[in-house]
Enzyme design. Structure first.
Site, PDB file in Angstrom:
ATOM      1  N   ILE A 141       9.556  -2.704  -7.802  1.00  0.00           N
ATOM      2  CA  ILE A 141       9.810  -2.269  -6.440  1.00  0.00           C
ATOM      3  C   ILE A 141       8.762  -1.235  -6.070  1.00  0.00           C
ATOM      4  O   ILE A 141       8.526  -0.287  -6.824  1.00  0.00           O
ATOM      5  CB  ILE A 141      11.222  -1.660  -6.280  1.00  0.00           C
ATOM      6  N   CYS A 142       8.125  -1.421  -4.944  1.00  0.00           N
ATOM      7  CA  CYS A 142       7.174  -0.446  -4.406  1.00  0.00           C
ATOM      8  C   CYS A 142       6.068  -0.142  -5.435  1.00  0.00           C
ATOM      9  O   CYS A 142       5.425  -1.042  -5.943  1.00  0.00           O
ATOM     10  CB  CYS A 142       7.930   0.813  -3.989  1.00  0.00           C
ATOM     11  N   THR A 143       5.869   1.136  -5.765  1.00  0.00           N
ATOM     12  CA  THR A 143       4.782   1.515  -6.672  1.00  0.00           C
ATOM     13  C   THR A 143       5.080   1.192  -8.127  1.00  0.00           C
ATOM     14  O   THR A 143       4.237   1.458  -8.990  1.00  0.00           O
ATOM     15  CB  THR A 143       4.471   3.012  -6.532  1.00  0.00           C
TER      16      THR A 143
END
Length: 319
Positions: free
Chosen positions: A103-105
């Site tokens: 998720i995301c970074t």
């Protein structure tokens, strides 16, 4: 039971975990069969981005098998070398899971572990270029909400993680159950992974000039109206030339290009929701299917029908 394991760490973004976890938990209320566990590299509780201490169920070594492993994001991941113990935990879990998700970074952690080498991936738009520079062997699709490549899933930030979790629920249990989850969580059912992280209004700064704000709001709210530069200028009581200057100075574009982008966003959303091409062309403001087709081919290299077919697999998982 389908085991979902979240690999967490100090400084992890709280919503990157709780958002997808709520999707799986809500799916269980609708008849799914997920178990949810949390592990850290050390087996110790972690401190989240909002200061809450999150207990864990053990380490990666304690996970014998998992259906889905999810690595959350955190603001520090793009800035610092990824901790060695986190990288090793990912490698352990990769061999024990059917699906590996970031998720995301969290994509930076997957890349550091070598998981994304030779694969397509995405991340938060702010750090997509940094991911591409740091890992040139990764094909970064900077604008996608989420991407799937041979069992490895990566998403953009925060709410995109919930979109991806909903797509995984649909993959596991079908569209009817996923639709129930989306309704219960007040989510959009149709946000395919290939959809842009931004609609046109989100890509621009809020205009300072009241007249330009009125124009932008009108176009966004009602894209099917007549939005020629002359009509828009007359609506707010300025000349067409002055309106063009406002768009150029504040938004870095022209009235026509802005209107076209808003209409494209609206058309994509309608096609993603299953509307026909002719109806979409009318409601998005293109007037005719042929006009919309020319714009789609010029911008995406695909006709509206081809775009819809491309996005129709599940809720947008791309393989």
């Amino acid at each position: 039971m389908r085991g979902v394991v979240f690999l967490v760490f100090d400084g992890m973004k709280m919503l990157d975990v709780t958002g997808p976890a709520e999707v799986f938990a809500e799916a269980n209320l609708a008849g799914a069969d997920y178990t949810i566990r949390y592990v850290s590299a050390s087996g110790e509780p972690v401190t989240t981005s909002v200061g809450i201490r999150l207990p864990v169920d053990g380490t990666a070594d304690d996970v014998a098998e998992a259906d889905t492993v999810i690595v959350s994001g955190g603001d520090a991941l793009p800035k610092l070398p990824i901790p060695t113990d986190l990288v090793e935990a990912i490698r352990v879990l990769q061999g024990r899971a059917r699906r590996l998700v970031s998720i995301c970074t969290g994509s930076f952690a997957l890349a550091a572990a070598g998981v994304l080498s030779g694969r397509r991936a995405t991340t938060h738009w702010r750090v997509a270029e940094k991911l591409a520079r740091a890992h040139p062997d990764v094909q970064v699709e900077a604008d996608a909400l989420f991407v799937e490549d041979e069992g490895v899933f990566t998403s953009a930030g925060v709410s995109a993680g919930m979109d991806l979790a909903l797509a995984l629920v649909e993959q596991d249990h079908g569209p009817d159950l996923a639709r129930t989850v989306a309704r219960n969580l007040v989510m959009f059912m149709q946000r395919p992974g290939g959809q842009s992280q931004f609609s046109a209004p989100l890509q621009i700064r809020r205009p300072r000039t009241p007249a330009l704000r009125e124009v932008v709001d009108l176009v966004s709210a009602q894209p099917a109206l007549d939005h020629s530069a002359r009509t828009l200028a007359a609506r707010v009581g300025v000349s067409s030339r002055h309106l063009a200057r406002l768009f150029a100075n504040e938004l870095g574009t022209t009235p026509a290009r802005y209107v076209e982008q808003v209409r494209l966003d609206h058309a994509k959303a309608l096609l993603d929701a299953g509307h026909g091409v002719a109806q979409t062309a009318r409601e998005a403001g293109f007037g005719s299917s042929e006009t919309m087709r020319r714009v789609f081919v010029a911008r995406f290299g695909a006709s509206p029908s081809e775009y819809r077919a491309r996005m129709s697999t599940s809720v947008g998982l791309r393989s």
